[in-house]
Every structure is written in structure tokens, then in C-alpha cells.
Design a protein around this motif. Structure first.
Motif, PDB file in Angstrom:
ATOM      1  N   GLY A 192       0.791  -1.231   0.000  1.00 32.02           N
ATOM      2  CA  GLY A 192       0.000   0.000   0.000  1.00 32.02           C
ATOM      3  C   GLY A 192       0.822   1.280   0.000  1.00 32.02           C
ATOM      4  O   GLY A 192       0.263   2.370   0.130  1.00 32.02           O
ATOM      5  N   LEU A 193       2.149   1.176  -0.168  1.00 35.38           N
ATOM      6  CA  LEU A 193       3.012   2.364  -0.075  1.00 35.38           C
ATOM      7  C   LEU A 193       2.788   3.383  -1.190  1.00 35.38           C
ATOM      8  O   LEU A 193       2.714   4.587  -0.906  1.00 35.38           O
ATOM      9  CB  LEU A 193       4.483   1.940  -0.027  1.00 35.38           C
ATOM     10  CG  LEU A 193       5.511   3.068   0.085  1.00 35.38           C
ATOM     11  CD1 LEU A 193       5.271   3.893   1.351  1.00 35.38           C
ATOM     12  CD2 LEU A 193       6.932   2.519   0.070  1.00 35.38           C
ATOM     13  N   PRO A 194       2.684   2.979  -2.488  1.00 33.84           N
ATOM     14  CA  PRO A 194       2.495   3.999  -3.538  1.00 33.84           C
ATOM     15  C   PRO A 194       1.261   4.876  -3.297  1.00 33.84           C
ATOM     16  O   PRO A 194       1.326   6.100  -3.444  1.00 33.84           O
ATOM     17  CB  PRO A 194       2.357   3.165  -4.821  1.00 33.84           C
ATOM     18  CG  PRO A 194       3.088   1.899  -4.516  1.00 33.84           C
ATOM     19  CD  PRO A 194       2.854   1.631  -3.079  1.00 33.84           C
ATOM     20  N   LEU A 195       0.163   4.228  -2.915  1.00 38.98           N
ATOM     21  CA  LEU A 195      -1.048   4.998  -2.651  1.00 38.98           C
ATOM     22  C   LEU A 195      -0.847   5.922  -1.454  1.00 38.98           C
ATOM     23  O   LEU A 195      -1.307   7.072  -1.446  1.00 38.98           O
ATOM     24  CB  LEU A 195      -2.223   4.048  -2.388  1.00 38.98           C
ATOM     25  CG  LEU A 195      -3.558   4.711  -2.006  1.00 38.98           C
ATOM     26  CD1 LEU A 195      -4.004   5.673  -3.094  1.00 38.98           C
ATOM     27  CD2 LEU A 195      -4.626   3.658  -1.752  1.00 38.98           C
ATOM     28  N   ARG A 196      -0.134   5.442  -0.449  1.00 38.83           N
ATOM     29  CA  ARG A 196       0.062   6.262   0.749  1.00 38.83           C
ATOM     30  C   ARG A 196       0.975   7.455   0.459  1.00 38.83           C
ATOM     31  O   ARG A 196       0.809   8.525   1.046  1.00 38.83           O
ATOM     32  CB  ARG A 196       0.648   5.408   1.887  1.00 38.83           C
ATOM     33  CG  ARG A 196       0.569   6.104   3.231  1.00 38.83           C
ATOM     34  CD  ARG A 196       0.632   5.128   4.388  1.00 38.83           C
ATOM     35  NE  ARG A 196       0.394   5.846   5.642  1.00 38.83           N
ATOM     36  CZ  ARG A 196       1.351   6.352   6.412  1.00 38.83           C
ATOM     37  NH1 ARG A 196       2.614   6.197   6.072  1.00 38.83           N
ATOM     38  NH2 ARG A 196       1.041   6.992   7.512  1.00 38.83           N
ATOM     39  N   ILE A 197       1.953   7.274  -0.454  1.00 40.53           N
ATOM     40  CA  ILE A 197       2.814   8.405  -0.828  1.00 40.53           C
ATOM     41  C   ILE A 197       1.977   9.509  -1.478  1.00 40.53           C
ATOM     42  O   ILE A 197       2.114  10.694  -1.153  1.00 40.53           O
ATOM     43  CB  ILE A 197       3.939   7.939  -1.765  1.00 40.53           C
ATOM     44  CG1 ILE A 197       4.979   7.140  -0.982  1.00 40.53           C
ATOM     45  CG2 ILE A 197       4.590   9.131  -2.465  1.00 40.53           C
ATOM     46  CD1 ILE A 197       6.083   6.564  -1.836  1.00 40.53           C
ATOM     47  N   VAL A 198       1.097   9.107  -2.417  1.00 39.84           N
ATOM     48  CA  VAL A 198       0.232  10.095  -3.072  1.00 39.84           C
ATOM     49  C   VAL A 198      -0.687  10.749  -2.043  1.00 39.84           C
ATOM     50  O   VAL A 198      -0.846  11.979  -2.010  1.00 39.84           O
ATOM     51  CB  VAL A 198      -0.597   9.430  -4.191  1.00 39.84           C
ATOM     52  CG1 VAL A 198      -1.600  10.423  -4.771  1.00 39.84           C
ATOM     53  CG2 VAL A 198       0.314   8.896  -5.277  1.00 39.84           C
ATOM     54  N   MET A 199      -1.266   9.930  -1.167  1.00 38.06           N
ATOM     55  CA  MET A 199      -2.226  10.437  -0.197  1.00 38.06           C
ATOM     56  C   MET A 199      -1.555  11.348   0.820  1.00 38.06           C
ATOM     57  O   MET A 199      -2.017  12.467   1.090  1.00 38.06           O
ATOM     58  CB  MET A 199      -2.910   9.271   0.515  1.00 38.06           C
ATOM     59  CG  MET A 199      -4.047   9.697   1.429  1.00 38.06           C
ATOM     60  SD  MET A 199      -4.846   8.301   2.256  1.00 38.06           S
ATOM     61  CE  MET A 199      -3.760   8.092   3.662  1.00 38.06           C
ATOM     62  N   ILE A 200      -0.435  10.896   1.399  1.00 37.97           N
ATOM     63  CA  ILE A 200       0.219  11.662   2.463  1.00 37.97           C
ATOM     64  C   ILE A 200       0.904  12.910   1.908  1.00 37.97           C
ATOM     65  O   ILE A 200       0.922  13.961   2.554  1.00 37.97           O
ATOM     66  CB  ILE A 200       1.225  10.777   3.224  1.00 37.97           C
ATOM     67  CG1 ILE A 200       0.492   9.636   3.927  1.00 37.97           C
ATOM     68  CG2 ILE A 200       2.016  11.595   4.235  1.00 37.97           C
ATOM     69  CD1 ILE A 200      -0.523  10.087   4.947  1.00 37.97           C
ATOM     70  N   GLY A 201       1.476  12.803   0.693  1.00 34.58           N
ATOM     71  CA  GLY A 201       2.079  13.988   0.086  1.00 34.58           C
ATOM     72  C   GLY A 201       1.052  15.093  -0.113  1.00 34.58           C
ATOM     73  O   GLY A 201       1.271  16.253   0.284  1.00 34.58           O
ATOM     74  N   THR A 202      -0.082  14.738  -0.718  1.00 32.67           N
ATOM     75  CA  THR A 202      -1.151  15.717  -0.930  1.00 32.67           C
ATOM     76  C   THR A 202      -1.703  16.213   0.399  1.00 32.67           C
ATOM     77  O   THR A 202      -1.957  17.410   0.596  1.00 32.67           O
ATOM     78  CB  THR A 202      -2.277  15.097  -1.764  1.00 32.67           C
ATOM     79  OG1 THR A 202      -1.726  14.551  -2.963  1.00 32.67           O
ATOM     80  CG2 THR A 202      -3.334  16.120  -2.118  1.00 32.67           C
ATOM     81  N   LEU A 203      -1.892  15.268   1.312  1.00 34.22           N
ATOM     82  CA  LEU A 203      -2.456  15.580   2.624  1.00 34.22           C
ATOM     83  C   LEU A 203      -1.574  16.563   3.391  1.00 34.22           C
ATOM     84  O   LEU A 203      -2.049  17.582   3.925  1.00 34.22           O
ATOM     85  CB  LEU A 203      -2.602  14.283   3.422  1.00 34.22           C
ATOM     86  CG  LEU A 203      -3.482  14.287   4.663  1.00 34.22           C
ATOM     87  CD1 LEU A 203      -4.949  14.352   4.266  1.00 34.22           C
ATOM     88  CD2 LEU A 203      -3.237  13.014   5.464  1.00 34.22           C
ATOM     89  N   THR A 204      -0.277  16.275   3.444  1.00 33.40           N
ATOM     90  CA  THR A 204       0.641  17.109   4.212  1.00 33.40           C
ATOM     91  C   THR A 204       0.787  18.494   3.583  1.00 33.40           C
ATOM     92  O   THR A 204       0.833  19.506   4.297  1.00 33.40           O
ATOM     93  CB  THR A 204       2.019  16.429   4.321  1.00 33.40           C
ATOM     94  OG1 THR A 204       1.849  15.101   4.806  1.00 33.40           O
ATOM     95  CG2 THR A 204       2.929  17.179   5.274  1.00 33.40           C
ATOM     96  N   GLY A 205       0.858  18.534   2.253  1.00 33.93           N
ATOM     97  CA  GLY A 205       0.912  19.831   1.584  1.00 33.93           C
ATOM     98  C   GLY A 205      -0.327  20.667   1.867  1.00 33.93           C
ATOM     99  O   GLY A 205      -0.238  21.865   2.162  1.00 33.93           O
ATOM    100  N   ALA A 206      -1.504  20.028   1.795  1.00 35.49           N
ATOM    101  CA  ALA A 206      -2.747  20.747   2.069  1.00 35.49           C
ATOM    102  C   ALA A 206      -2.832  21.178   3.529  1.00 35.49           C
ATOM    103  O   ALA A 206      -3.329  22.266   3.842  1.00 35.49           O
ATOM    104  CB  ALA A 206      -3.938  19.856   1.718  1.00 35.49           C
TER     105      ALA A 206
END
Length: 427
Positions: A338-352
Motif C-alpha cells: 500500500g506504499l504507492p497509494l500512501r505516498i500520493v495520499m500523504i504527500g497531498t495531505l501534508t501539503g494541504a
């Protein structure tokens, strides 16, 4: 009585910033420039924090924001004193908006991620995961667990950002001006870790219910029926069963989130943006906050992913242990599933999150986060003149003894050289 600039300078031994040539023949002007650079960095900007009144304590608590024992956030046109109760109240509110809204917005992604971690045979990829959930539960199924997500992460965000600002100031005060600037990354790490320990206690109960609702079909529709069922099955202590793995996931994540963000933003202002931060527009500063947050989020996802898999496994399987998770998923699976999805999710999440947090701070009249060293507290009034000047005299005395020692060594070496030359000549 005010402290003179000479008295302030003498807090640092004079040989560190003297423009004269050292006994060894090298020029110390570069050290002088470096000293003045750090002195400039540590000085609080008047536009950010006005000078406190005589009735203000050393943390800068003003009249704004305090009414009948309550802490209020002043209107945007009013000035909030830095590190006052109103300041920490504003940071807490910004954290609620930052974490609560963003985590709720990515609930569908989080739902697919959790199911991929729990049942990788059924949910093989992101696209197939969405397809299966849409087929089995419909559009409404993609929002399952949004209420515990909103409540849990709002509580976590309040503690995370509010206590981070508090501990960052607290540790920088303990370190003092020189060490606060020199070891600022350690202060960021310690402040964020301390804040996250508290924040995870607030998050853990809602996280446990959220994972159970999202990953066990038919368990409950949401928080209203899921919480009573969870308490009946596992008791109140079951809500905190995943606290230690949650600390294992969130503390490294938060340390990376805050320390890397502060470092990245500082580097962006130093190397990528030609204009000093205080002269940049607010929109540009918020864009820097989002960019720094997104880059930091990528690092966060990689660091905290193994523990994230553990939390999902333990909250889904009743009575399961960490050893069971490692045995079933393997070390590679813990790190990559599940790492690729979490990178996309957490990157967007943290930036927002950083974008929303700093946008709220700008809205209430505070500066954006990052771009400088932590600001330690000024010396306490009444006591500072004598203590600073006494320290100045001690430092100057030590400096003179240091120079005398160097001079004595140089003169001794010259005499030894002369004696050796004469001895060789006579021989």
C-alpha cells in the motif's frame, strides 16, 4: 536600565567576533560576520511581535485574546502577541481545520488503503479496490468512517500543531539563543515528538473505530453504532490497543513532517526565492508552505508506513499481536504494501495541511511557519542587566586569558626556536 549593544555583544567571547588578526596570523572578520548573521536571525521582527508593555510577562502575553479567563482569537485586524495564549489558541484552531478537513476529504483513499493492507488478495490495486468498493457498497460506501475520521483527526490536529508551537518555544528557551540557532533541527524534532505523544492519545479511540468500520463488512454503518459495538466487544481498553503502534507510526511521521518542512521552507527561501520572506507576498508564502509540505509528506509516508500497516492489522484482527502481523505480512510487506497509494495520499495531505494551517495563521494576522530559527524568550526584566553584564565581564576575562595564553605560547615557541638556533650554531 536598558542593556547596551556592547554588553549584548560581550555575551559571546570577543575573540569570536574581533576584526583583528589572531596570534596565528589569520583574519577573524568572517567569524565576525557569522556572529552578526546569527544575532540577526535570532532577533524578533517588530512587524511580527511588537514590544511587550511593562505589564507583559516574558512570554509576551498581552491583553489581546484574554477576556474573563477565556482565551479568544482576535479578529484579523487585531494584533496577536507571539507566544501568548491567543497565539496558541489560533495555532490550535488552525490545527483542527488543517488535519480534520484534509483527512476527511481523503476518506475514500484511506478506505481503499486500509482494505489493501488487510486483504491484499481481494484488493490488489488502487483501481480494483475502488471498483470493488463501488460494486459492493455503492457511492455511499466510499465515505464510510468519515465521522470518526473527522472527530479523531480534528482532536489530533489541535494537539499536534498547538503543542508543537508550545514545545518549540519551550525547548528553544531552554537551549538559549546560541544553541537554539545552532541546533534548531533538534528543537524541531523534540518539539514535534513531544506534541505527537499527546496528539495520538486524542486520536487513538476514533482511529480504532474507524479502521473496524472500514475493514469489516457489516460491522457498523459509522460511529453511532460502531462505537457501542466496539466497546461491547473489546471494552474501553480496546480503544487504546493500537496506541503503541500508533505512536510508532505517528511520532516518526510527525518528526519528519515538521523538521523536514521547516528545513525545506528555509532552503526554498534561501536558494529558490530571490526575495526575503518578509518581503514576499502572502500568496507566495502560502505556495511555499504547500510545496514544502508536499515534499515533506513524501518522506513522512516512507518513514511511517510499516507502523501504519501494523495499526491497520491490529485494529482489524481481534487479539492479534505485532508478531502475528510480521509473520503474516513479512518485513517486506510491512514496508511496501500500500506504499504507492500512501505516498500520493500523504504527500497531498501534508501539503494541504500546511497550506490550510498557514492560511489560517495569515488570516488572523500571524506569520507563516518556517524560514528562520526558533525564537527564544528575551531575558527577564530587572535581573537581566546585572546578570548579562556579570556574564560579560566573565566572558571578557576568559577571552583575555585565552589571548594571553596564545600569546604566551607564541612567545615561548619563538624563544625555544632562538635557543635551538643558537645551540645549533655553537655546536
Amino acid at each position: 536600565m536598558a542593556i547596551s549593544d556592547n554588553c549584548r555583544q560581550s555575551l559571546i567571547p570577543s575573540f569570536l567576533y574581533s576584526t583583528t588578526t589572531s596570534p596565528f596570523g589569520f583574519d577573524t572578520s568572517s567569524i565576525n560576520a557569522n556572529h552578526h548573521h546569527h544575532h540577526h536571525v535570532l532577533r524578533r521582527s517588530p512587524s511580527v511581535s511588537p514590544s511587550p508593555s511593562p505589564s507583559t510577562n516574558y512570554l509576551g502575553v498581552g491583553d489581546a485574546g484574554i477576556t474573563s479567563g477565556r482565551i479568544l482569537i482576535p479578529a484579523p485586524k487585531e494584533k496577536i502577541e507571539m507566544h501568548s495564549p491567543a497565539f496558541y489558541g489560533a495555532c490550535t484552531m488552525g490545527g483542527i481545520l488543517s488535519c480534520g478537513l484534509t483527512h476527511t476529504a481523503v476518506t475514500p483513499l484511506d478506505l481503499v488503503k486500509c482494505n489493501m493492507q488487510i486483504d491484499p488478495v481481494k484488493y490488489k490495486s488502487i483501481s480494483s479496490g475502488f471498483g470493488i468498493l463501488l460494486k459492493e457498497q455503492g457511492i455511499k460506501g466510499l465515505s464510510k468512517g468519515w465521522v470518526p475520521t473527522l472527530l479523531g483527526y480534528s482532536a489530533q490536529g489541535a494537539c499536534k500543531f498547538g503543542f508543537y508551537e508550545f514545545f518549540k518555544k519551550y525547548y528553544s528557551d531552554l537551549a538559549g539563543p546560541e544553541y537554539a540557532s545552532k541546533y534548531k533541527t533538534l528543537i524541531f524534532l523534540a518539539g514535534s515528538a513531544s506534541a505527537e505523544v499527546i496528539a495520538d492519545v486524542a486520536l487513538c479511540p476514533m482511529e480504532a473505530v474507524k479502521v473496524r468500520v472500514q475493514t469489516q463488512p457489516g460491522f457498523a454503518r459509522g460511529l453511532s453504532d460502531g462505537l457501542p459495538k466496539f466497546l461491547k466487544a473489546e471494552g474501553f481498553g480496546g480503544l487504546f490497543k493500537g496506541l503503541v503502534p500508533l505512536w510508532g507510526r505517528q511520532i516518526p511521521y510527525t518528526m519528519m513532517k515538521f523538521a523536514s518542512f521547516e528545513t525545506i521552507v528555509e532552503l526554498l527561501y534561501k536558494h529558490a526565492i530571490p526575495t526575503p520572506k518578509d518581503k514576499c507576498s502572502k500568496s507566495l508564502q502560502l505556495a511555499v508552505s504547500f510545496a514544502g509540505g508536499y515534499i515533506a509528506g513524501v518522506f513522512c509516508a516512507v518513514v511511517s508506513h510499516p507502523a501504519d500497516n501494523l495499526v491497520s492489522f491490529l485494529n482489524n484482527a481481534r487479539g492479534a499481536t505485532v508478531g502475528d502481523a510480521v509473520k503474516k505480512m513479512g518485513l517486506l510487506g510491512l514496508c511496501t504494501r500500500g506504499l504507492p497509494l500512501r505516498i500520493v495520499m500523504i504527500g497531498t495531505l501534508t501539503g494541504a495541511q500546511w497550506g490550510i494551517y498557514d492560511a489560517f495563521k495569515v488570516f488572523v494576522g500571524l506569520p507563516t511557519t518556517g524560514g528562520g530559527a526558533p525564537t527564544p524568550a528575551p531575558a527577564k526584566a530587572g535581573k537581566s542587566t546585572h546578570s548579562s553584564c556579570n556574564q560579560s565581564m566573565i566572558e571578557t576575562f576568559v577571552s583575555k586569558k585565552h589571548r594571553f595564553g596564545l600569546s604566551l605560547m607564541q612567545n615561548s615557541s619563538q624563544r625555544l626556536y632562538t635557543l635551538g638556533f643558537l645551540y645549533t650554531k655553537e655546536a
